[in-house]
Design a protein around this motif. Structure first.
Motif, PDB file in Angstrom:
ATOM      1  N   PRO A  27       6.997 -25.977 -10.382  1.00 23.98           N
ATOM      2  CA  PRO A  27       5.724 -26.173  -9.731  1.00 23.98           C
ATOM      3  C   PRO A  27       5.708 -27.039  -8.627  1.00 23.98           C
ATOM      4  O   PRO A  27       6.504 -28.158  -8.401  1.00 23.98           O
ATOM      5  CB  PRO A  27       4.943 -26.995 -10.814  1.00 23.98           C
ATOM      6  N   GLY A  28       5.081 -26.740  -7.502  1.00 27.01           N
ATOM      7  CA  GLY A  28       5.054 -27.428  -6.228  1.00 27.01           C
ATOM      8  C   GLY A  28       5.969 -27.037  -5.136  1.00 27.01           C
ATOM      9  O   GLY A  28       5.673 -27.290  -3.951  1.00 27.01           O
ATOM     10  N   PHE A  29       7.069 -25.979  -5.546  1.00 26.91           N
ATOM     11  CA  PHE A  29       8.026 -25.530  -4.894  1.00 26.91           C
ATOM     12  C   PHE A  29       7.395 -24.389  -3.702  1.00 26.91           C
ATOM     13  O   PHE A  29       7.207 -24.262  -2.524  1.00 26.91           O
ATOM     14  CB  PHE A  29       9.190 -24.958  -5.370  1.00 26.91           C
ATOM     15  N   GLU A  30       6.577 -23.361  -4.464  1.00 32.62           N
ATOM     16  CA  GLU A  30       5.946 -22.077  -3.638  1.00 32.62           C
ATOM     17  C   GLU A  30       5.118 -22.750  -2.516  1.00 32.62           C
ATOM     18  O   GLU A  30       4.991 -22.199  -1.474  1.00 32.62           O
ATOM     19  CB  GLU A  30       5.753 -21.246  -4.408  1.00 32.62           C
ATOM     20  N   GLU A  31       4.277 -23.583  -2.979  1.00 31.08           N
ATOM     21  CA  GLU A  31       3.066 -23.991  -2.329  1.00 31.08           C
ATOM     22  C   GLU A  31       3.749 -24.581  -0.759  1.00 31.08           C
ATOM     23  O   GLU A  31       3.015 -24.410   0.168  1.00 31.08           O
ATOM     24  CB  GLU A  31       2.280 -25.119  -2.900  1.00 31.08           C
ATOM     25  N   ILE A  43      10.264 -32.666  -4.899  1.00 28.53           N
ATOM     26  CA  ILE A  43       9.633 -31.903  -6.053  1.00 28.53           C
ATOM     27  C   ILE A  43      10.116 -32.747  -7.232  1.00 28.53           C
ATOM     28  O   ILE A  43      11.020 -33.454  -7.213  1.00 28.53           O
ATOM     29  CB  ILE A  43      10.396 -30.691  -6.299  1.00 28.53           C
ATOM     30  N   THR A  44       9.272 -32.904  -8.231  1.00 26.11           N
ATOM     31  CA  THR A  44       9.302 -33.797  -9.407  1.00 26.11           C
ATOM     32  C   THR A  44       9.246 -32.852 -10.534  1.00 26.11           C
ATOM     33  O   THR A  44       8.064 -32.095 -10.622  1.00 26.11           O
ATOM     34  CB  THR A  44       8.291 -34.899  -9.589  1.00 26.11           C
ATOM     35  N   PHE A  45      10.382 -32.788 -11.235  1.00 22.86           N
ATOM     36  CA  PHE A  45      10.350 -31.836 -12.104  1.00 22.86           C
ATOM     37  C   PHE A  45       9.314 -32.134 -13.373  1.00 22.86           C
ATOM     38  O   PHE A  45       9.234 -33.410 -13.817  1.00 22.86           O
ATOM     39  CB  PHE A  45      11.929 -31.694 -12.837  1.00 22.86           C
ATOM     40  N   PRO A  46       8.700 -31.087 -14.172  1.00 23.71           N
ATOM     41  CA  PRO A  46       7.847 -31.660 -15.155  1.00 23.71           C
ATOM     42  C   PRO A  46       8.636 -32.346 -16.396  1.00 23.71           C
ATOM     43  O   PRO A  46      10.052 -32.473 -16.446  1.00 23.71           O
ATOM     44  CB  PRO A  46       7.538 -30.066 -15.726  1.00 23.71           C
ATOM     45  N   GLU A  47       7.812 -32.979 -17.156  1.00 25.82           N
ATOM     46  CA  GLU A  47       8.598 -33.769 -18.258  1.00 25.82           C
ATOM     47  C   GLU A  47       9.232 -32.991 -19.229  1.00 25.82           C
ATOM     48  O   GLU A  47       9.993 -33.332 -20.098  1.00 25.82           O
ATOM     49  CB  GLU A  47       7.288 -34.710 -18.776  1.00 25.82           C
ATOM     50  N   ASP A  48       8.738 -31.842 -19.590  1.00 24.26           N
ATOM     51  CA  ASP A  48       9.138 -30.967 -20.615  1.00 24.26           C
ATOM     52  C   ASP A  48      10.363 -29.829 -19.990  1.00 24.26           C
ATOM     53  O   ASP A  48      10.616 -28.934 -20.575  1.00 24.26           O
ATOM     54  CB  ASP A  48       7.820 -30.042 -20.918  1.00 24.26           C
ATOM     55  N   VAL A  73      15.091 -33.215  -4.107  1.00 27.62           N
ATOM     56  CA  VAL A  73      14.758 -32.606  -2.758  1.00 27.62           C
ATOM     57  C   VAL A  73      15.431 -31.268  -2.695  1.00 27.62           C
ATOM     58  O   VAL A  73      16.792 -30.988  -3.060  1.00 27.62           O
ATOM     59  CB  VAL A  73      15.393 -33.766  -1.674  1.00 27.62           C
ATOM     60  N   PHE A  74      14.741 -30.307  -2.187  1.00 28.07           N
ATOM     61  CA  PHE A  74      15.279 -28.964  -2.153  1.00 28.07           C
ATOM     62  C   PHE A  74      15.347 -28.778  -0.552  1.00 28.07           C
ATOM     63  O   PHE A  74      14.531 -28.901   0.277  1.00 28.07           O
ATOM     64  CB  PHE A  74      14.411 -27.824  -2.638  1.00 28.07           C
ATOM     65  N   LYS A  75      16.711 -28.548   0.095  1.00 22.33           N
ATOM     66  CA  LYS A  75      16.596 -28.232   1.502  1.00 22.33           C
ATOM     67  C   LYS A  75      16.475 -26.530   1.466  1.00 22.33           C
ATOM     68  O   LYS A  75      17.089 -25.851   0.659  1.00 22.33           O
ATOM     69  CB  LYS A  75      18.004 -28.290   2.053  1.00 22.33           C
ATOM     70  N   VAL A  76      15.487 -26.143   2.062  1.00 24.94           N
ATOM     71  CA  VAL A  76      15.076 -24.896   2.416  1.00 24.94           C
ATOM     72  C   VAL A  76      15.381 -24.183   3.746  1.00 24.94           C
ATOM     73  O   VAL A  76      14.754 -24.595   4.634  1.00 24.94           O
ATOM     74  CB  VAL A  76      13.718 -24.629   1.771  1.00 24.94           C
ATOM     75  N   LYS A  77      15.559 -22.999   3.958  1.00 29.81           N
ATOM     76  CA  LYS A  77      15.745 -22.189   5.149  1.00 29.81           C
ATOM     77  C   LYS A  77      15.183 -20.872   4.913  1.00 29.81           C
ATOM     78  O   LYS A  77      15.440 -20.130   3.870  1.00 29.81           O
ATOM     79  CB  LYS A  77      17.213 -22.150   5.653  1.00 29.81           C
ATOM     80  N   VAL A  78      14.194 -20.356   5.525  1.00 25.59           N
ATOM     81  CA  VAL A  78      13.590 -19.274   5.526  1.00 25.59           C
ATOM     82  C   VAL A  78      14.196 -18.194   6.705  1.00 25.59           C
ATOM     83  O   VAL A  78      14.211 -18.545   7.617  1.00 25.59           O
ATOM     84  CB  VAL A  78      12.154 -18.936   5.856  1.00 25.59           C
ATOM     85  N   HIS A  79      14.696 -17.271   6.000  1.00 23.17           N
ATOM     86  CA  HIS A  79      15.455 -16.168   6.715  1.00 23.17           C
ATOM     87  C   HIS A  79      14.425 -14.827   7.259  1.00 23.17           C
ATOM     88  O   HIS A  79      14.312 -14.598   8.300  1.00 23.17           O
ATOM     89  CB  HIS A  79      16.660 -15.230   6.038  1.00 23.17           C
TER      90      HIS A  79
END
Length: 480
Positions: A198-202, A217-222, A233-239
């Protein structure tokens, strides 16, 4: 071998008292000697060469008795079952009666047998049956499936928005260090699919080809215990960014996805198929409801062994289904936190229903003297060959005539019940207010579907995915 007594017991069990005489026991002792002699050391003899009498002299005449009993028992038990014409449905419980001597031994075997079955009412029953309706919305929904299958993804030079597919590289870091399973390259991610944490795609929304971005991103407790509740932290590059190119719903679409030249004809065919599917489902549900009544109406002392055997069969079938999906059974059990004993216990109730159903069908076959001819079997073979587009000889290679005959006989027995039954209108499913109490009555739980007598199995229920309901459109299907 001689049967000293055969006594009926409760819960469809029979107690056999069986005597194994001197000749049979002597033959069993000789077999035991031949089997065991290589493992017995006798001074002055090579392994396996010591005579039987020498061994018996050293260790006693009873040295081979235990093994001889194990050898003699199966044949003696089987002969007794045949002599008494018993239809055994499980393994016996065995105990010795008295002492074993060179003249033989006596044992008692308590075995579960096929129960006596008394049929209740099986003709003239009634059960609810759904009226089959197909709306314009139903056909449109099926058209949408065809449309989705033929939707293409095309590259666009703009910022990504929800519904697009972004081709990305990503790598996750926890406290500045990459973590296992957090890296991917050229991954196609549909934005809005919620397939990522959750929160990544947005946060990918708004990026375009060539953009790079750090996503917090903060991972859910479950989540997985190593990452649960952790900030990463995710380092993302869009191709590349791709959007869906949905085909226009017209005659050309109909030609592309079917054998029809117009959308009108395609709609008519879809309506026909949906109607046939729903009619088949309604017929099957009606049949199941009737056969549940028949099964509940029989009088029989069902032996526990029959239920346990059926429960084991259900679990074995479930194991095969899991294996066919490419998941090792042990791994599946760990993932779900289940164990096999719990599966078996859960299978007991449907197994009980299945056994009673099988007993009911068998009783109808006997009462109605249901038979099928060799010609009927041959026709069924040909029908299956035509249905699956196979050569007749190939079908016969995989199915024995006896199997097909049993299926046809079962089908005829069930048809006797269905053909004499009356279909009633189903009760309205909506809960009504209790005028006196002012509360809603709890909805009646539907009975679980009984496994068919032909298949002899019941598949474990899958948890249905949540679906958004649509208001039914009862208007007739019209061409556009």
């Amino acid at each position: 071998m001689s049967v000293k007594s055969c006594e009926k017991m409760e819960k469809s069990q029979v107690a056999l008292t069986i005597e194994v005489g001197a000749p049979e026991f002597e033959a069993a002792i000789e077999k035991a000697y031949q089997k065991m002699r290589k493992k017995i050391n006798v001074p002055g003899f090579r392994p396996g060469k010591a005579p039987r009498k020498i061994i018996e002299g050293m260790y006693g005449a009873e040295v081979f008795f235990e093994e001889a009993i194990n050898i003699a028992f199966p044949d003696a038990y089987e002969a007794a079952v045949q002599e008494e014409k018993l239809q055994v449905v499980g393994y016996p419980q065995v105990e010795m009666v008295g002492e074993c001597t060179k003249d033989g031994f006596t044992f008692k075997a308590v075995a579960p047998v096929y129960p006596e079955v008394t049929l209740g009412q099986y003709k003239g029953l009634s059960a609810p049956k759904d009226e089959v309706k197909v709306s314009a919305a139903d056909v449109d929904e099926r058209l949408k499936v065809l449309s989705d299958r033929n939707t293409r993804l095309v590259s666009v030079e703009r910022e990504a928005k929800e519904g697009d597919t972004a081709v990305i590289d990503f790598e996750g870091f926890l406290d500045g260090k990459p973590f296992e399973g957090g890296k991917g390259e050229n991954h196609s991610l549909e934005l809005g699919s919620h397939s990522f944490v959750p929160g990544f795609e947005e946060q990918v929304v708004g990026m375009k080809a060539g953009d790079e971005k750090d996503i917090d991103i903060t991972f859910p407790e479950d989540y997985h215990k190593d990452l649960a509740g952790k900030a990463v932290v995710f380092k993302v590059k869009v191709h590349e960014v791709k959007e869906k190119e949905v085909p226009t719903m017209d005659d050309e679409f109909a030609k592309d996805v079917s054998e029809f030249d117009t959308l009108k004809d395609l709609k008519a065919d879809l309506k026909k198929k949906i109607t046939e599917e729903r009619q088949k489902a309604a017929d099957q549900a009606f049949e199941d409801a009737l056969m549940e009544q028949v099964a509940a109406g029989i009088t029989a002392e069902v032996p526990d062994a029959m239920v346990e055997n059926q429960a084991h069969q259900f679990v074995d079938n479930f194991k095969m289904q899991i294996a066919q999906n490419g998941i090792p059974f042990d791994q599946y059990m760990k993932m779900t936190g289940m164990d096999e004993s719990k599966l078996l216990e859960d299978a007991k109730e449907p197994a009980q229903r299945q056994v009673r159903l099988d007993l009911a069908v068998a009783a109808i076959i006997k009462a109605e003297n249901v038979e099928v001819s060799d010609e009927d079997v041959e026709k069924e073979f040909q029908s299956m060959a035509d249905q699956y587009g196979m050569e007749l000889d190939m079908v016969k290679k995989y199915l024995q005539p006896a199997q097909v005959k049993d299926q046809l006989i079962t089908r005829k027995a069930v048809a006797i019940v269905v053909d004499s039954a009356t279909a009633t209108k189903p009760e309205k499913k909506a809960a009504k207010k209790d005028e006196e109490a002012g509360e809603k009555k709890p909805a009646k739980k539907s009975a679980k579907k009984a496994a068919t007598a032909e298949s002899g199995e019941e598949k474990p229920a899958k948890k249905p995915a949540a679906k958004k309901t649509k208001k039914a459109d009862e208007e007739s299907v019209e061409s556009k």
